[in-house]
Structures are given as C-alpha cells and as structure tokens.
Scaffold this active site. Structure first.
Site, PDB file in Angstrom:
ATOM      1  N   ASN A   1       0.759  -1.117  -0.014  1.00  0.00           N
ATOM      2  CA  ASN A   1      -0.102   0.057   0.003  1.00  0.00           C
ATOM      3  C   ASN A   1       0.837   1.256  -0.003  1.00  0.00           C
ATOM      4  O   ASN A   1       2.211   1.151  -0.520  1.00  0.00           O
ATOM      5  CB  ASN A   1      -0.887   0.010   1.354  1.00  0.00           C
ATOM      6  CG  ASN A   1      -2.136   0.587   0.924  1.00  0.00           C
ATOM      7  OD1 ASN A   1      -2.968   0.448  -0.072  1.00  0.00           O
ATOM      8  ND2 ASN A   1      -2.722   1.410   1.834  1.00  0.00           N
TER       9      ASN A   1
ATOM     10  N   ASP B   1      -6.792   8.753   4.743  1.00  0.00           N
ATOM     11  CA  ASP B   1      -6.153   7.911   4.015  1.00  0.00           C
ATOM     12  C   ASP B   1      -4.398   8.321   3.666  1.00  0.00           C
ATOM     13  O   ASP B   1      -3.810   8.314   4.791  1.00  0.00           O
ATOM     14  CB  ASP B   1      -6.899   7.872   2.681  1.00  0.00           C
ATOM     15  CG  ASP B   1      -6.430   6.759   1.655  1.00  0.00           C
ATOM     16  OD1 ASP B   1      -5.224   6.337   1.784  1.00  0.00           O
ATOM     17  OD2 ASP B   1      -7.526   6.112   0.959  1.00  0.00           O
TER      18      ASP B   1
END
Length: 282
Positions: free
Chosen positions: A99, A193
């Site tokens: 990620n 995020d």
C-alpha cells in the site's frame, strides 16, 4: 474560503493513489493500485504516460540518480532509467499486498502493506534501504497509509486508516518513538487515507468516504477543508514548479454508481507551499 479544484487528468482509475512530484522530470507520478498502472503527468505540456506493472503496485517514488522504486504486492523493486526491473526485497505473503509508502529524510523507503481483506494486524510498516535491508517498524497494522515528516525532520506522521487517527511520533536518529494521536476524524467524516506535510508544518489529509482534503496545523487544529466531487479521496501531494499546486487522487472501487470524476487526478492550484521531497537512495 472556497478552494476551486481543476481536473488534471480525467481517468477511471480503480484505485488512484500515491501522487508524487518528480522534480527532476517536472512530472507528477501517480498510480492505480488495483489497475496495476503507473501514470505520469506533465502539467507544463499536458503529456501523459501509462505503464502497466505485472502485479498490484502500492506506491512509486523517484530514485536518486534516476529510475523508480516500486512498492509491489510481493516486495520492493527497482526500475532503472533503461526500464530494467529487479527486486530489491522479495517477500511474497499470501493474501497481502503493498500500500502507501514514503521516502524519509535519510533516503530510505517506508513501505506499508495490508491484507486484501483489511484484517487487523495483517499489515506492516517497514523501513527499506538501498542495500535491500528491511526493518519492520510497525507490525500491528490494518491498512498502512499516509506517512510524512515535519519540515525539520523531528516529527513523523502516520495513518492506519481504520483507527480514524493521524498519529504523530518523535523522530530521532531515524527512528519513531512516543506515538500519540494528532487528530481523530469524527464519525461520518470518512477515514484518513494519504497525507502530505507542507512548508508550514501543516498536515493535509485525504478523506476516504469523506469527499475532501483537510489541513491540520502542527497542533492538530483543523484550519482548511477542500470539498471534492468524488467520495473516495485517497491521497494528496504538492507539485508544480513552485510546489504550490495540490494534486489529489481519487478512486471508484466499490462504488455501484461512481460520480463522473471518481478515479480522476484533481488539482487545486496555488493552495499552499509544499516541501521538496527526498528521493530514494538506491
């Protein structure tokens, strides 16, 4: 104050992420994680490129001397200027993918992972150096996301999205310590995020399911909100010749009827002043 966004690249990226300004080329790099694509965009000419990777790609950052470092599903790889690929660290883990990632002031890559099912504790944050050495810094992570450093390098910011927090660490001799919350995102405002830190030391946070980017002061006070036309806002970074334009990635994954600009790269011109980002030494 109202901040006006523009569409930099109209796209239908499944999971647009990781905007990064490459000062050497004058281009913005961004990715589509689940589309396995690396995008570049030159705001001066409008020129775009798209490169497909052989597996899901969580982050891409420029390397000192040219080329790219890639945080991939099965580890961290290097792409040389002649397009030669080689693994720097190869560690496939079933059910896990890469990620977000960031380059620290010392040129190391801080690479995040997560499980596809987002299981708590299934992800990590690791420090990867140019010789391929890997040190797991955090090993109890669900969705490893935004990472960044204060202008003086004394603080590190980090997001594990399901916690709804932006955490801050003291950063001394290349190591984080004394973890504590800087910001807690309230229910209904989305999940934090990606993040970026500006020249004033303020932290800009993309809100997944929040349709916005927020700026928080170093004391954790909310002082700006940029509303956006896509609910799944994933990350942000300053770019452009003077680092004053905020580029923002968005996603359309999981949306039954995505709004038209979901998956596009957006930009808010002249909204702040970014920091020159270090490049990966390796």
């Amino acid at each position: 104050m109202t901040y006006a966004y523009e569409v930099a690249v109209r796209s239908e990226a499944t999971l647009g992420e990781g905007p990064t300004w490459d000062a050497a080329s004058g281009r913005l790099i961004w990715i589509d994680i689940l589309g396995s694509r690396i995008h570049t965009y030159d705001p001066a000419t409008g020129q775009r490129t798209v490169r497909t990777t052989e597996q899901h790609v969580g982050a891409v950052k420029p390397r000192t001397g040219g080329g790219l470092v890639l945080n991939l599903r099965d580890g961290v790889g290097l792409l040389d200027p002649d397009d030669t690929f080689r693994w720097l660290h190869h560690e496939p883990v079933p059910g896990r993918r890469a990620n977000d990632a960031a380059v620290a002031p010392d040129g190391s890559l801080w690479a995040g992972t997560m499980r596809y099912d987002e299981a708590p504790g299934g992800g990590t944050l690791s420090r990867v150096t140019g010789d391929g050495s890997v040190e797991v810094v955090l090993d109890d992570v669900a969705v490893s996301n935004g990472t960044g450093w204060s202008p003086d390098g004394r603080l590190m910011y980090y997001i594990d999205s399901p916690t709804r927090r932006v955490d801050v660490f003291d950063f001394t001799d290349g190591r984080p310590a004394n973890r504590r919350p800087l910001v807690e995102i309230e229910e209904g405002a989305g999940f934090p995020d990606g993040l970026t830190v500006d020249a004033d030391g303020c932290v800009w946070v993309a809100l997944w399911e929040g349709g916005a980017v927020r700026r928080y002061t170093p004391a954790g006070v909310l002082d700006r909100v940029i509303g956006l036309p896509a609910p799944r806002v994933t990350a942000c970074a300053f770019g452009g010749a003077d680092l004053s334009d905020l580029y923002i990635t968005t996603a359309r994954v999981g949306l039954d009827t995505p709004p038209p600009l979901s998956g596009s790269l957006l930009v808010v011109p002249g909204v702040g002043k970014g920091l020159v980002q270090p490049t990966f030494t390796g």
